[in-house]
Motif scaffolding. Structure first.
Motif, PDB file in Angstrom:
ATOM      1  N   TYR A   1     -17.921  -7.557 -16.551  1.00 57.52           N
ATOM      2  CA  TYR A   1     -18.395  -6.862 -15.354  1.00 57.52           C
ATOM      3  C   TYR A   1     -17.870  -5.424 -15.285  1.00 57.52           C
ATOM      4  CZ  TYR A   1     -19.312 -11.678 -13.706  1.00 57.52           C
ATOM      5  OH  TYR A   1     -19.739 -12.967 -13.585  1.00 57.52           O
TER       6      TYR A   1
ATOM      7  N   GLY B   1     -13.654 -11.668 -13.002  1.00 60.73           N
ATOM      8  CA  GLY B   1     -13.748 -10.766 -11.844  1.00 60.73           C
ATOM      9  C   GLY B   1     -13.534 -11.473 -10.512  1.00 60.73           C
ATOM     10  N   GLY B   2     -12.989 -12.682 -10.525  1.00 63.78           N
ATOM     11  CA  GLY B   2     -12.747 -13.424  -9.284  1.00 63.78           C
ATOM     12  C   GLY B   2     -13.948 -14.258  -8.820  1.00 63.78           C
ATOM     13  N   ASP B   3     -14.917 -14.512  -9.715  1.00 64.06           N
ATOM     14  CA  ASP B   3     -16.107 -15.305  -9.356  1.00 64.06           C
ATOM     15  C   ASP B   3     -15.748 -16.650  -8.725  1.00 64.06           C
ATOM     16  OD1 ASP B   3     -17.945 -13.443 -10.212  1.00 64.06           O
ATOM     17  OD2 ASP B   3     -18.571 -14.544 -12.002  1.00 64.06           O
TER      18      ASP B   3
ATOM     19  N   GLY C   1     -20.465 -11.617  -4.209  1.00 60.53           N
ATOM     20  CA  GLY C   1     -20.700 -11.166  -5.576  1.00 60.53           C
ATOM     21  C   GLY C   1     -22.062 -10.512  -5.712  1.00 60.53           C
TER      22      GLY C   1
ATOM     23  N   GLY D   1     -16.424  -6.734  -9.979  1.00 60.52           N
ATOM     24  CA  GLY D   1     -16.617  -8.129  -9.612  1.00 60.52           C
ATOM     25  C   GLY D   1     -15.900  -8.456  -8.324  1.00 60.52           C
ATOM     26  N   PRO D   2     -15.969  -9.686  -7.821  1.00 56.18           N
ATOM     27  CA  PRO D   2     -16.779 -10.768  -8.368  1.00 56.18           C
ATOM     28  C   PRO D   2     -18.275 -10.480  -8.235  1.00 56.18           C
ATOM     29  CG  PRO D   2     -15.918 -11.381  -6.209  1.00 56.18           C
ATOM     30  CD  PRO D   2     -15.299 -10.080  -6.567  1.00 56.18           C
ATOM     31  N   TYR D   3     -19.062 -11.133  -9.101  1.00 54.63           N
ATOM     32  CA  TYR D   3     -20.513 -11.024  -9.026  1.00 54.63           C
ATOM     33  C   TYR D   3     -21.166 -12.343  -8.607  1.00 54.63           C
ATOM     34  CZ  TYR D   3     -20.590  -6.367 -11.249  1.00 54.63           C
ATOM     35  OH  TYR D   3     -20.433  -5.029 -11.526  1.00 54.63           O
TER      36      TYR D   3
ATOM     37  N   ASN E   1     -13.979 -17.709 -13.590  1.00 55.87           N
ATOM     38  CA  ASN E   1     -13.311 -16.773 -12.677  1.00 55.87           C
ATOM     39  C   ASN E   1     -13.263 -15.335 -13.190  1.00 55.87           C
ATOM     40  OD1 ASN E   1     -12.114 -16.287 -10.186  1.00 55.87           O
ATOM     41  ND2 ASN E   1     -10.043 -16.405 -11.030  1.00 55.87           N
TER      42      ASN E   1
ATOM     43  N   GLU F   1     -14.668 -16.558  -5.084  1.00 54.05           N
ATOM     44  CA  GLU F   1     -15.763 -16.365  -4.115  1.00 54.05           C
ATOM     45  C   GLU F   1     -16.557 -17.676  -3.937  1.00 54.05           C
ATOM     46  OE1 GLU F   1     -16.900 -14.669  -1.827  1.00 54.05           O
ATOM     47  OE2 GLU F   1     -19.080 -14.880  -1.792  1.00 54.05           O
TER      48      GLU F   1
END
Ligand code: CFM
Ligand code: HCA
Length: 534
Positions: free
Chosen positions: A486, A222-224, A497, A490-492, A220, A227
């Motif tokens: 990142y 950057g919040g990956d 992303g 992010g997310p990426y 997670n 997403e």
């Protein structure tokens, strides 16, 4: 051919013989006429050579255990070690119960000289008492730093008596920094204890919904994970747990109920995937949720596994909708990026995950590698499936989903097998994981000298790695994108992303900042020149 064996010899020639010999084994010039090229990995770093690696404690506490939000993570050691794993890794977490989200706390025994001399066990026990009184967490972890092992504090005994005193699970991780050769040793220590003490601890036998999965090795950043979860939930998957990004002790206890384990970062969590398969029979597949193509392919692989009409239909529907939404915008950014070159050097899996995303933007990776991956990461299959008819299965065709040398098997009818064969390419992977053109570099445990030299020789348009080398590279006039944190963007991962990544990379090329910087080799004599003058 961009680079040659001779150039590599020349680059290494200034090193002492022993060092040269050692480093040579960790660097490859990609040559497809030699399919058996191998790289040495997971060996001790040469002292003093300045690499980006971290320690076992960083891998255990910082990477795998730290993101579990409903636990208090105690660092038994110096405050600096505690601060490092608290502030460097971008662990993000949300909780429906804010009283059980401790992600922002940094808790340590702050060992001092007197604790080193007289021992720190009492201080640790007292800290646990305070933590229970103040936070009332679901569970507690104790994470050992180097001095703990050196002075012999018994964190297991402290954990056991605290557990009896308070009735709260206390997990002791003997992840002293010096163990192993990198943070990779810490991943393994963390995996073993989570499997032993947490995963499968609940008495639930059924998953809470259909198509139940765990997402392993997704942190997670950057919040990956958010997403990825958005898309998976939309398709109809039930996410039992995410390990360990925005993860929780509570979730992990039920992880054994999932039907399938997805492995995003193989390096850090393959041990749990393996153990879940052995203990509960849960198969696992490697996925790569980075890039529009990576994401789409992984979703299709998952649908193939579940082999369900409704799920397949929904998968295609979501892919079509998401691609139609993000691709036109990515194509605009691609115009700025097309034809550029990149270095892509990250820890243990992003080195190849991000290479794919660069390619989607028209950027060629000219140097790639990992800080601490093992040979199975360099050589492992990117994604999955192959079909074979197993001799042992008495001619009943089986779908073999292949990862590394091992396979999991699902029995299918001969008709179904024919149908699947059309969808899944039959392939046996041999060679490097990195899909690079000949003449480009694959490097393990890159160091400061090599970074400088490869940059001068290959002149990449963008450099991607971590905080430790970012600023040195930017001062050379080359944009540097952190692929660990990142750069706080992010997310990426996933579709949104990929769009964020395209935007950020295009921005780093388009900014006028670079016009104000002249790399030192353009306006200053090289070191040899200076010495000759002097
Ligand atoms: Fe896995 Fe990671 Fe990575 Fe890693 Fe790491 Fe990380 Fe990484 Mo930094 S778990 S191996 S130990 S993907 S912290 S989230 S970015 S080096 S490439
Ligand atoms: C670690 C964590 C790290 C460091 C990042 C970096 C992370 O290795 O201890 O060097 O930029 O991703 O936070 O890998």
């Amino acid at each position: 051919m961009a680079f040659t064996e001779e150039k590599l010899q020349e680059l290494l020639s200034i090193l002492p013989d022993k060092v040269k010999k050692a480093r040579k084994k960790h660097i490859l010039v990609k040559d497809s006429s030699q399919p058996d090229q191998i790289i040495e990995a997971n060996t001790r770093t040469i002292p003093g050579i300045i690499t980006n690696r971290g320690c076992a404690y960083a891998g255990c506490k910082g990477v795998v255990v730290g993101p579990l939000k409903d636990m208090i993570h105690i660092v038994h050691g110096p405050v600096g070690c505690s601060y490092y794993t608290w502030g460097t890794r971008r662990n993000k977490a949300k909780s429906e119960d804010p009283t059980q989200n401790f992600i922002n706390y940094c808790v340590t025994t702050d060992m001092q000289e007197k604790d080193i001399v007289f021992g720190g066990e009492k201080k640790l026990a007292k800290l646990i008492d305070e933590v229970v009184e103040i936070f009332k967490p679901k569970a507690i972890s104790i994470n050992a730093t180097c001095p703990v092992g050196l002075i012999g504090d018994d964190i297991n005994a402290v954990a056991k008596s605290a557990e009896e005193r308070h009735g709260v699970p206390v997990l002791a991780f003997s992840c002293e920094g010096y163990k192993g050769v990198s943070q990779s040793a810490g991943h393994h220590i963390a995996n073993n204890i989570l499997m032993d003490k947490v995963i499968g601890a609940s008495d639930k036998e059924e998953a809470p919904g259909r198509y139940a999965i765990n997402i392993l090795g997704e942190y997670n950043i950057g919040g990956d994970a958010w997403e990825i979860e958005r898309v998976l939930k939309d398709i109809g998957y039930t996410i039992v747990s995410t390990m360990t990004g925005d993860g929780s002790y509570e979730e992990l206890r039920h992880a054994h109920t999932a039907d399938l384990n997805l492995v995003q970062c193989h390096r850090s969590i393959n041990y749990i995937a393996e153990m879940l398969e052995i203990k509960y029979g849960t198969p696992w597949v490697k996925v790569n949720f980075i890039g529009v193509e990576g994401m789409s392919q992984s979703l299709r692989d998952m649908a193939t596994y579940f082999d369900d009409e409704e799920l397949t239909r929904k998968t295609e529907e979501v892919i079509a909708r998401e691609v139609a939404r993000v691709q036109p915008m990515i194509d605009q950014y691609r115009k700025v990026c097309e034809g550029k070159t990149a270095f892509c050097f990250v820890g243990g899996s992003r080195g190849h995950h991000y290479q794919g995303m660069y390619r989607e933007l028209g950027i060629e990776t000219v140097l790639a590698g990992y800080e601490f991956a093992h040979r199975d990461d360099y050589e492992g299959r990117h994604v999955i499936p192959t079909i074979k008819t197993d001799a042992d299965s008495k001619n009943i065709p089986e779908l073999h989903v292949n990862r590394d040398e091992k396979r999991f098997r699902v029995k299918v009818s001969p008709e179904k097998l024919e149908e699947l064969k059309k969808k899944i390419p039959l392939s046996e992977y041999k060679g490097m994981n990195f899909d690079m053109q000949d003449g480009y570099i694959i490097v393990d445990d890159l160091n400061h000298y090599e970074t400088d030299e490869f940059i001068k020789l290959l002149k990449p348009d963008i450099f991607s790695s971590g905080i430790k080398d970012k600023y040195v590279v930017q001062k050379m006039g080359i944009p540097a994108k952190q692929l660990h944190s990142y750069d706080y963007s992010g997310p990426y991962a996933g579709f949104n992303g990929a769009l964020n990544f395209a935007r950020d990379i295009a921005m780093s090329f388009a900014t006028p900042t670079w016009n104000f910087i002249v790399p030192p080799w353009q306006d200053q004599p090289l070191l040899e020149g200076k010495m000759a003058e002097g």
